[in-house]
Design a protein around this motif. Structure first.
Motif, PDB file in Angstrom:
ATOM      1  N   LEU A 138       0.818  -1.220   0.000  1.00 58.30           N
ATOM      2  CA  LEU A 138       0.000   0.000   0.000  1.00 58.30           C
ATOM      3  C   LEU A 138       0.842   1.255   0.000  1.00 58.30           C
ATOM      4  O   LEU A 138       0.350   2.345  -0.321  1.00 58.30           O
ATOM      5  CB  LEU A 138      -0.928   0.011   1.218  1.00 58.30           C
ATOM      6  CG  LEU A 138      -2.014  -1.059   1.261  1.00 58.30           C
ATOM      7  CD1 LEU A 138      -2.968  -0.792   2.418  1.00 58.30           C
ATOM      8  CD2 LEU A 138      -2.780  -1.130  -0.055  1.00 58.30           C
ATOM      9  N   GLY A 139       2.103   1.145   0.381  1.00 63.18           N
ATOM     10  CA  GLY A 139       2.959   2.319   0.430  1.00 63.18           C
ATOM     11  C   GLY A 139       4.405   1.907   0.568  1.00 63.18           C
ATOM     12  O   GLY A 139       4.725   0.714   0.696  1.00 63.18           O
ATOM     13  N   ALA A 140       5.288   2.914   0.552  1.00 66.00           N
ATOM     14  CA  ALA A 140       6.719   2.619   0.601  1.00 66.00           C
ATOM     15  C   ALA A 140       7.479   3.749   1.283  1.00 66.00           C
ATOM     16  O   ALA A 140       7.038   4.899   1.313  1.00 66.00           O
ATOM     17  CB  ALA A 140       7.271   2.386  -0.801  1.00 66.00           C
ATOM     18  N   VAL A 141       8.624   3.380   1.825  1.00 69.07           N
ATOM     19  CA  VAL A 141       9.613   4.328   2.326  1.00 69.07           C
ATOM     20  C   VAL A 141      10.826   4.223   1.422  1.00 69.07           C
ATOM     21  O   VAL A 141      11.360   3.127   1.222  1.00 69.07           O
ATOM     22  CB  VAL A 141      10.023   4.003   3.783  1.00 69.07           C
ATOM     23  CG1 VAL A 141      11.180   4.904   4.225  1.00 69.07           C
ATOM     24  CG2 VAL A 141       8.836   4.146   4.722  1.00 69.07           C
ATOM     25  N   VAL A 142      11.232   5.346   0.845  1.00 71.98           N
ATOM     26  CA  VAL A 142      12.458   5.377   0.039  1.00 71.98           C
ATOM     27  C   VAL A 142      13.547   6.017   0.894  1.00 71.98           C
ATOM     28  O   VAL A 142      13.470   7.199   1.236  1.00 71.98           O
ATOM     29  CB  VAL A 142      12.274   6.162  -1.270  1.00 71.98           C
ATOM     30  CG1 VAL A 142      13.612   6.262  -2.014  1.00 71.98           C
ATOM     31  CG2 VAL A 142      11.229   5.502  -2.151  1.00 71.98           C
ATOM     32  N   LEU A 143      14.558   5.231   1.239  1.00 73.44           N
ATOM     33  CA  LEU A 143      15.673   5.742   2.028  1.00 73.44           C
ATOM     34  C   LEU A 143      16.706   6.392   1.109  1.00 73.44           C
ATOM     35  O   LEU A 143      16.996   5.867   0.022  1.00 73.44           O
ATOM     36  CB  LEU A 143      16.331   4.617   2.818  1.00 73.44           C
ATOM     37  CG  LEU A 143      15.767   4.298   4.200  1.00 73.44           C
ATOM     38  CD1 LEU A 143      16.517   3.121   4.804  1.00 73.44           C
ATOM     39  CD2 LEU A 143      15.832   5.492   5.123  1.00 73.44           C
ATOM     40  N   VAL A 144      17.248   7.503   1.572  1.00 74.74           N
ATOM     41  CA  VAL A 144      18.229   8.254   0.794  1.00 74.74           C
ATOM     42  C   VAL A 144      19.480   8.481   1.645  1.00 74.74           C
ATOM     43  O   VAL A 144      19.378   8.815   2.825  1.00 74.74           O
ATOM     44  CB  VAL A 144      17.646   9.612   0.343  1.00 74.74           C
ATOM     45  CG1 VAL A 144      18.731  10.477  -0.299  1.00 74.74           C
ATOM     46  CG2 VAL A 144      16.502   9.391  -0.635  1.00 74.74           C
ATOM     47  N   ASP A 145      20.624   8.293   1.035  1.00 76.68           N
ATOM     48  CA  ASP A 145      21.911   8.623   1.637  1.00 76.68           C
ATOM     49  C   ASP A 145      22.411   9.880   0.936  1.00 76.68           C
ATOM     50  O   ASP A 145      22.649   9.860  -0.282  1.00 76.68           O
ATOM     51  CB  ASP A 145      22.874   7.447   1.428  1.00 76.68           C
ATOM     52  CG  ASP A 145      24.266   7.706   1.987  1.00 76.68           C
ATOM     53  OD1 ASP A 145      24.539   8.841   2.439  1.00 76.68           O
ATOM     54  OD2 ASP A 145      25.100   6.778   1.948  1.00 76.68           O
ATOM     55  N   VAL A 146      22.570  10.994   1.664  1.00 75.63           N
ATOM     56  CA  VAL A 146      22.940  12.255   1.012  1.00 75.63           C
ATOM     57  C   VAL A 146      24.342  12.196   0.435  1.00 75.63           C
ATOM     58  O   VAL A 146      24.700  13.032  -0.405  1.00 75.63           O
ATOM     59  CB  VAL A 146      22.830  13.445   1.989  1.00 75.63           C
ATOM     60  CG1 VAL A 146      21.390  13.680   2.381  1.00 75.63           C
ATOM     61  CG2 VAL A 146      23.701  13.236   3.225  1.00 75.63           C
ATOM     62  N   ARG A 147      25.142  11.220   0.843  1.00 75.69           N
ATOM     63  CA  ARG A 147      26.463  11.067   0.240  1.00 75.69           C
ATOM     64  C   ARG A 147      26.359  10.529  -1.181  1.00 75.69           C
ATOM     65  O   ARG A 147      27.255  10.729  -1.996  1.00 75.69           O
ATOM     66  CB  ARG A 147      27.319  10.117   1.085  1.00 75.69           C
ATOM     67  CG  ARG A 147      27.549  10.576   2.523  1.00 75.69           C
ATOM     68  CD  ARG A 147      28.204   9.493   3.352  1.00 75.69           C
ATOM     69  NE  ARG A 147      27.385   8.285   3.421  1.00 75.69           N
ATOM     70  CZ  ARG A 147      27.753   7.179   4.080  1.00 75.69           C
ATOM     71  NH1 ARG A 147      28.926   7.138   4.693  1.00 75.69           N
ATOM     72  NH2 ARG A 147      26.960   6.124   4.109  1.00 75.69           N
TER      73      ARG A 147
END
Length: 203
Positions: free
Chosen positions: A113-122
């Motif tokens: 039903l949904g998602a979390v997109v993780l981001v690494d600013v590096r």
């Protein structure tokens, strides 16, 4: 009354509580952004992990720039579970980050039903594929910027601009190692899903 039937109800009979609603959530992003860490930090059960050691055979295909200390990688999925109150259970599925395992994302996305997109600013470019994946399939998502070593050098507005995200996509700063921080990300996503469902029902 003659000829009628009545079903007796025992005054001591107990009413069984209804089962909580179950929601499938994906945790996605590039290689080494912290997906396994987030699922493990927030799961109320021992998480299922499918990590394998990185070997010399993968040196030509695994981009370790910025994450040279990484020693293992997810080759199938991570799985965890967290209860939100008594009425809602989230089943978390962490996707593999390496490009050669992306073929699994379609199967993992079934029923989500949904998602979390993780981001690494590096390495923000490592999460472009996940953002594109959910946009193309119309799966609602939030972007969670994982502060490695507890640091967030860029504000959310600057990250939104760098990732070219529309205004309706939430950008949240988090620390995937911390249970409370990871839980807040999931709650933000759930609030977004509830709001969208309420809006659809009202229209």
């Amino acid at each position: 009354m003659a000829g009628s039937e009545r079903v007796a109800t025992s005054p001591t009979a107990t009413v069984r509580p209804t089962a909580p609603d179950a929601v499938k959530i994906l945790v996605a992003g590039g290689f080494g952004v912290g997906k396994t860490t987030l699922v493990g930090s927030v799961s109320e059960i021992a998480p299922l992990r499918t990590e394998e050691p990185l070997t010399a055979a993968g040196l030509d295909v695994d981009d370790l720039a910025g994450i040279e200390e990484k020693r293992a990688t997810t080759v199938a999925l991570d799985f965890g579970r967290i209860s939100i109150g008594q009425d809602l259970v989230l089943y978390l599925f962490g996707t593999p980050g390496q490009q050669r395992f992306w073929f699994m994302w379609n199967d993992l996305a079934i029923g989500a039903l949904g998602a979390v997109v993780l981001v690494d600013v590096r390495r923000p470019e490592s999460s472009f594929a996940a953002i594109d994946f959910f946009e193309r399939r119309g799966i609602p998502f939030v972007v969670a910027v994982n502060g490695f070593h507890g640091r967030h050098p860029y504000p959310a507005a600057e990250i939104r601009e760098a990732l070219a995200l529309p205004e309706h996509v939430q950008v949240l700063l988090c620390d995937a190692r911390e249970r409370a921080s990871s839980r807040d990300v999931l709650l933000a996503l759930i609030d977004q899903l509830i709001e969208a469902a309420s809006g659809a029902a009202a229209s």
